[in-house]
Scaffold this motif. Structure first.
Motif, PDB file in Angstrom:
ATOM      1  N   SER A  29       0.982  -1.310  -0.162  1.00 29.76           N
ATOM      2  CA  SER A  29       0.029   0.145  -0.104  1.00 29.76           C
ATOM      3  C   SER A  29       0.786   1.196   0.002  1.00 29.76           C
ATOM      4  O   SER A  29       1.970   1.327   0.650  1.00 29.76           O
ATOM      5  CB  SER A  29      -1.021   0.080   1.174  1.00 29.76           C
ATOM      6  N   LEU A  30       0.622   2.141  -0.633  1.00 31.12           N
ATOM      7  CA  LEU A  30       1.163   3.576  -0.568  1.00 31.12           C
ATOM      8  C   LEU A  30       0.299   4.584  -0.524  1.00 31.12           C
ATOM      9  O   LEU A  30      -0.551   4.809  -1.252  1.00 31.12           O
ATOM     10  CB  LEU A  30       1.918   3.741  -2.328  1.00 31.12           C
ATOM     11  N   THR A  31       0.398   5.366   0.655  1.00 28.67           N
ATOM     12  CA  THR A  31      -0.585   6.361   1.118  1.00 28.67           C
ATOM     13  C   THR A  31       0.077   7.657   0.865  1.00 28.67           C
ATOM     14  O   THR A  31       1.354   8.033   1.183  1.00 28.67           O
ATOM     15  CB  THR A  31      -0.785   6.260   2.654  1.00 28.67           C
ATOM     16  N   LEU A  32      -0.551   8.578  -0.068  1.00 33.15           N
ATOM     17  CA  LEU A  32      -0.272   9.803  -0.401  1.00 33.15           C
ATOM     18  C   LEU A  32      -0.683  10.852   0.479  1.00 33.15           C
ATOM     19  O   LEU A  32      -1.885  10.770   0.869  1.00 33.15           O
ATOM     20  CB  LEU A  32      -0.578  10.037  -2.099  1.00 33.15           C
ATOM     21  N   ARG A  33       0.181  11.723   0.537  1.00 33.76           N
ATOM     22  CA  ARG A  33      -0.336  12.821   1.308  1.00 33.76           C
ATOM     23  C   ARG A  33      -0.177  13.969   0.089  1.00 33.76           C
ATOM     24  O   ARG A  33       0.862  14.311  -0.504  1.00 33.76           O
ATOM     25  CB  ARG A  33       0.619  13.598   2.435  1.00 33.76           C
ATOM     26  N   GLU A  34      -1.511  14.692  -0.110  1.00 28.67           N
ATOM     27  CA  GLU A  34      -1.680  15.626  -0.988  1.00 28.67           C
ATOM     28  C   GLU A  34      -2.544  16.581  -0.668  1.00 28.67           C
ATOM     29  O   GLU A  34      -3.505  17.061  -1.182  1.00 28.67           O
ATOM     30  CB  GLU A  34      -2.427  14.800  -2.460  1.00 28.67           C
ATOM     31  N   SER A  35      -2.065  17.166   0.459  1.00 27.50           N
ATOM     32  CA  SER A  35      -3.103  18.271   1.276  1.00 27.50           C
ATOM     33  C   SER A  35      -2.532  19.831   0.812  1.00 27.50           C
ATOM     34  O   SER A  35      -1.472  20.063   0.430  1.00 27.50           O
ATOM     35  CB  SER A  35      -2.893  18.216   2.667  1.00 27.50           C
ATOM     36  N   PRO A  36      -3.691  20.671   0.676  1.00 25.18           N
ATOM     37  CA  PRO A  36      -3.632  21.809   0.363  1.00 25.18           C
ATOM     38  C   PRO A  36      -2.703  22.932   1.650  1.00 25.18           C
ATOM     39  O   PRO A  36      -2.203  23.758   1.403  1.00 25.18           O
ATOM     40  CB  PRO A  36      -4.772  22.441   0.039  1.00 25.18           C
ATOM     41  N   MET A  37      -2.674  22.059   2.754  1.00 23.61           N
ATOM     42  CA  MET A  37      -2.163  22.767   3.999  1.00 23.61           C
ATOM     43  C   MET A  37      -0.830  22.087   4.263  1.00 23.61           C
ATOM     44  O   MET A  37      -0.710  20.660   4.090  1.00 23.61           O
ATOM     45  CB  MET A  37      -3.065  22.299   5.235  1.00 23.61           C
ATOM     46  N   GLN A  38       0.195  22.858   4.232  1.00 21.78           N
ATOM     47  CA  GLN A  38       1.667  22.650   4.468  1.00 21.78           C
ATOM     48  C   GLN A  38       2.029  21.457   3.488  1.00 21.78           C
ATOM     49  O   GLN A  38       2.368  20.498   3.711  1.00 21.78           O
ATOM     50  CB  GLN A  38       1.812  21.833   6.156  1.00 21.78           C
ATOM     51  N   ALA A  39       1.873  22.056   2.240  1.00 24.52           N
ATOM     52  CA  ALA A  39       2.041  21.438   1.062  1.00 24.52           C
ATOM     53  C   ALA A  39       3.681  20.828   0.920  1.00 24.52           C
ATOM     54  O   ALA A  39       3.802  19.927   0.079  1.00 24.52           O
ATOM     55  CB  ALA A  39       1.582  22.260   0.031  1.00 24.52           C
ATOM     56  N   GLU A  40       4.589  21.438   1.745  1.00 27.32           N
ATOM     57  CA  GLU A  40       5.656  21.036   1.618  1.00 27.32           C
ATOM     58  C   GLU A  40       5.984  19.455   2.434  1.00 27.32           C
ATOM     59  O   GLU A  40       6.946  18.974   2.111  1.00 27.32           O
ATOM     60  CB  GLU A  40       6.732  22.080   2.371  1.00 27.32           C
ATOM     61  N   ARG A  41       4.876  19.236   3.076  1.00 29.58           N
ATOM     62  CA  ARG A  41       4.906  17.869   3.584  1.00 29.58           C
ATOM     63  C   ARG A  41       4.451  16.822   2.849  1.00 29.58           C
ATOM     64  O   ARG A  41       4.517  15.643   3.280  1.00 29.58           O
ATOM     65  CB  ARG A  41       4.259  17.977   5.055  1.00 29.58           C
ATOM     66  N   ASN A  42       4.039  17.224   1.621  1.00 30.88           N
ATOM     67  CA  ASN A  42       3.369  16.387   0.884  1.00 30.88           C
ATOM     68  C   ASN A  42       4.208  15.207   0.266  1.00 30.88           C
ATOM     69  O   ASN A  42       5.522  15.413   0.136  1.00 30.88           O
ATOM     70  CB  ASN A  42       2.456  17.093  -0.396  1.00 30.88           C
ATOM     71  N   SER A  43       3.641  14.271  -0.283  1.00 28.40           N
ATOM     72  CA  SER A  43       4.647  13.211  -0.974  1.00 28.40           C
ATOM     73  C   SER A  43       5.039  13.562  -2.225  1.00 28.40           C
ATOM     74  O   SER A  43       4.415  14.409  -2.981  1.00 28.40           O
ATOM     75  CB  SER A  43       3.422  11.965  -1.350  1.00 28.40           C
ATOM     76  N   LYS A  44       6.300  13.369  -2.445  1.00 29.26           N
ATOM     77  CA  LYS A  44       6.728  13.555  -3.718  1.00 29.26           C
ATOM     78  C   LYS A  44       6.252  12.849  -4.673  1.00 29.26           C
ATOM     79  O   LYS A  44       6.863  11.740  -5.156  1.00 29.26           O
ATOM     80  CB  LYS A  44       8.360  13.723  -3.508  1.00 29.26           C
ATOM     81  N   ILE A  45       5.280  13.033  -5.731  1.00 28.62           N
ATOM     82  CA  ILE A  45       4.821  12.097  -6.580  1.00 28.62           C
ATOM     83  C   ILE A  45       5.640  11.769  -7.601  1.00 28.62           C
ATOM     84  O   ILE A  45       5.545  10.237  -7.785  1.00 28.62           O
ATOM     85  CB  ILE A  45       3.579  12.697  -7.322  1.00 28.62           C
ATOM     86  N   GLU A  46       6.537  12.404  -7.903  1.00 34.23           N
ATOM     87  CA  GLU A  46       7.315  12.068  -9.031  1.00 34.23           C
ATOM     88  C   GLU A  46       8.524  10.978  -8.516  1.00 34.23           C
ATOM     89  O   GLU A  46       8.672   9.893  -9.249  1.00 34.23           O
ATOM     90  CB  GLU A  46       8.412  13.070  -9.692  1.00 34.23           C
ATOM     91  N   GLU A  47       8.872  10.918  -7.287  1.00 36.62           N
ATOM     92  CA  GLU A  47       9.798  10.051  -6.425  1.00 36.62           C
ATOM     93  C   GLU A  47       8.856   8.801  -6.491  1.00 36.62           C
ATOM     94  O   GLU A  47       9.524   7.669  -6.873  1.00 36.62           O
ATOM     95  CB  GLU A  47      10.384  10.444  -5.305  1.00 36.62           C
TER      96      GLU A  47
END
Length: 199
Positions: A29-47
């Motif tokens: 399982s791969l859980t993504l963080r894609e939030s508009p809040m504190q976006a710098e903490r989001n998953s690096k989709i390209e990686e």
């Protein structure tokens, strides 16, 4: 603390995997963080896409759990080894069961990780744990959770690890390959059925 999903939900998660993934796969399982809040903490989709591409043509299948903010939007990650699971986004009991039923769970540090932190029957890698001693987030982890760089969650087992490095492909690949080796989940060889992974 201990948390277990209801047995009925665990049965549903295994049935979902049987229908959407099938037997003989190593299921991650791969859980993504894609939030508009504190976006710098989001998953690096390209990686993460690089990781998926790396395992194309093998027996590894990724079950992607999107962020609530992006559920049902155009897929962020693609490939013939990717299946999205919106049910897990919308039902926390099912999400908890899915995390127990799969072979390995991948995250960036985010709220849903707690469903694995408190369940000793899950296997996980959590990336992006802040290690800069000057960072407010690192200080909060030390103050609130008693975690210093290099630590793991209290009570974590050998298949439960915090990775105090960014979610960048070389790091992700290194850690995933090591964990699959420890879990005895060989690549390109049919693995033990996911229904046995929680035992």
């Amino acid at each position: 603390c201990s948390l277990r999903p209801p047995l009925r939900q665990l049965d549903l998660a295994r049935r979902w995997l049987e229908r959407n993934v099938g037997p003989g796969k190593t299921v991650i399982s791969l859980t993504l963080r894609e939030s508009p809040m504190q976006a710098e903490r989001n998953s690096k989709i390209e990686e993460w896409q690089k990781l998926i591409d790396h395992y194309r043509g093998t027996n590894v299948v990724f079950v992607v759990v999107r962020d609530f903010f992006t559920v049902y939007q155009k897929p962020a990650l693609t490939g013939d080894n990717v299946v999205e699971c919106p049910e897990a986004v919308l039902n926390i009991l099912f999400r908890s069961a899915l995390y127990e039923a799969v072979d390995l769970n991948l995250f960036v540090l985010n709220g849903p990780c707690c469903l694995c932190f408190f369940n000793p029957r899950t296997r996980y890698l959590v990336f992006g744990v802040p290690s800069d001693p000057e960072s407010d987030r690192t200080r909060r982890l030390a103050f609130r959770d008693g975690l210093e760089p290099g630590d793991h969650v209290k009570g974590a087992g050998r298949f439960q690890r915090l990775v105090w490095e960014a979610d960048e492909f070389p790091i992700i690949r290194r850690e995933v390959e090591h964990m699959l080796s420890v879990l005895d989940r060989p690549i390109d060889t049919p693995s033990a059925s996911f229904s046995d992974s929680g035992s």
